[in-house]
Design a protein around this motif. Structure first.
Motif, short mmCIF file in Angstrom:
data_model
loop_
_atom_site.label_atom_id
_atom_site.label_comp_id
_atom_site.label_asym_id
_atom_site.label_seq_id
_atom_site.Cartn_x
_atom_site.Cartn_y
_atom_site.Cartn_z
N UNK A 181 0.82 -1.22 0.00
CA UNK A 181 0.00 0.00 0.00
C UNK A 181 0.85 1.27 0.00
N UNK A 182 2.04 1.21 0.63
CA UNK A 182 2.89 2.42 0.61
C UNK A 182 3.89 2.42 -0.54
N UNK A 183 3.83 1.38 -1.39
CA UNK A 183 4.64 1.36 -2.61
C UNK A 183 6.06 0.88 -2.45
N UNK A 184 6.41 0.32 -1.29
CA UNK A 184 7.80 -0.08 -1.06
C UNK A 184 8.06 -1.56 -1.34
N UNK A 185 7.03 -2.38 -1.49
CA UNK A 185 7.21 -3.82 -1.57
C UNK A 185 7.84 -4.27 -2.88
N UNK A 186 7.28 -3.89 -4.01
CA UNK A 186 7.71 -4.44 -5.30
C UNK A 186 9.17 -4.11 -5.64
N UNK A 187 9.69 -3.05 -5.08
CA UNK A 187 11.09 -2.68 -5.38
C UNK A 187 12.08 -3.30 -4.40
N UNK A 188 11.59 -4.02 -3.41
CA UNK A 188 12.48 -4.54 -2.37
C UNK A 188 13.12 -5.86 -2.79
N UNK A 189 14.32 -6.08 -2.29
CA UNK A 189 15.01 -7.35 -2.53
C UNK A 189 14.25 -8.51 -1.89
N UNK A 190 13.61 -8.24 -0.75
CA UNK A 190 12.83 -9.28 -0.06
C UNK A 190 11.71 -9.80 -0.96
N UNK A 191 11.01 -8.88 -1.63
CA UNK A 191 9.91 -9.29 -2.51
C UNK A 191 10.40 -10.10 -3.69
N UNK A 192 11.50 -9.66 -4.29
CA UNK A 192 12.04 -10.36 -5.46
C UNK A 192 12.52 -11.76 -5.09
#
Length: 263
Positions: free
Chosen positions: A149-160
């Motif tokens: 929701x705050x836009x930080x997930x998709x760019x994170x190494x954790x998500x990838x």
């Protein structure tokens, strides 16, 4: 094409909307949880109230919830829908969020199969730009959803890293399912007619063939003991089978195996 994080969200193709307003396209600026579930799936129904709580908690941030019933089990689509309607009226009469019903297999193919998702409940989160932000168990949403929701997930190494691990694991599971299907289909072709005819000797023969090639299949192991002890009433053969089943359940330290052995 593999459906994964950053992929454009597939279309919503359901036969009927049982609750809520129909959804034809994902609106820009909103975040959607697309939840695949079924009435017979205990973990699916157990998590539904919590998903509703998440919707209420984050609705001002643009979150919307969509349940997809694509795994109902009934002889016909009409019977499946009637059963689903009755279940909803009994268990969730006040549930006003979108619930789509699909018996054609189209939603499973577009969403579940293409993402190597092999079981339910499975949550897909569609981000504000119409792309997939998350695929996985709904129990992980408490941690992941605020970051989406705050836009930080998709760019994170954790998500990838999590998405790569999920896809690799899904591929392995699908390969194993294909292997098991190739082994079990000829056996089931003998087992089910024998069970229906109550020819327990033939049924035992078929199950023993299955156990020989898949000794770690819980269903076949439990059925083997059940047929010997409760159908053929063959204690001489059945008790050693039961003892081995119990020993293996203890060695595996697995709840489902323990439940099967105790039953």
């Amino acid at each position: 094409m593999v459906l994964r994080m950053e992929s454009p969200a597939p279309p919503i193709k359901v036969e009927n909307w049982l609750r809520g307003e129909p959804l034809t396209t994902f609106q820009p600026g909103k975040v959607y949880i697309v939840e695949f579930w079924a009435t017979w799936c205990g973990p699916c129904t157990a998590v539904m109230p919590h998903l509703v709580e998440l919707q209420e908690k984050y609705k001002d941030s643009g979150l919307e919830l969509l349940f997809v019933a694509a795994y109902e089990q009934a002889p016909t689509a009409d019977e499946a829908r009637t059963s689903l309607d009755a279940w909803l009226a009994d268990k969730f009469s006040n549930l006003n969020y979108r619930i789509g019903f699909d018996s054609t297999g189209e939603m499973r193919k577009l969403w579940m199969d293409s993402s190597f998702s092999v079981g339910i409940p499975t949550s897909f989160v569609v981000d504000r730009d119409g792309h997939i932000a998350f695929i996985g168990p709904p129990m992980q949403l408490d941690d992941v959803l605020p970051k989406i929701l705050n836009g930080s997930w998709r760019t994170s190494d954790e998500a990838k890293a999590a998405d790569t691990e999920r896809v690799d694991g899904g591929r392995r599971e699908m390969r194993e399912m294909t292997r098991r299907r190739a082994l079990t289909e000829p056996i089931l072709a003998k087992l089910w007619p024998a069970m229906k005819a109550e020819d327990w000797a033939k049924a035992v023969s078929a199950v023993e063939e299955a156990v020989a090639v898949m000794p770690d299949d819980l269903n076949f192991r439990a059925l083997h003991a059940d047929l010997l002890l409760h159908r053929l009433r063959n204690l001489q053969t059945g008790l050693p089978v039961m003892r081995q089943f119990a020993r293996d359940a203890i060695d595996k330290n697995d709840e489902q195996w323990m439940e099967g052995a105790l039953r």
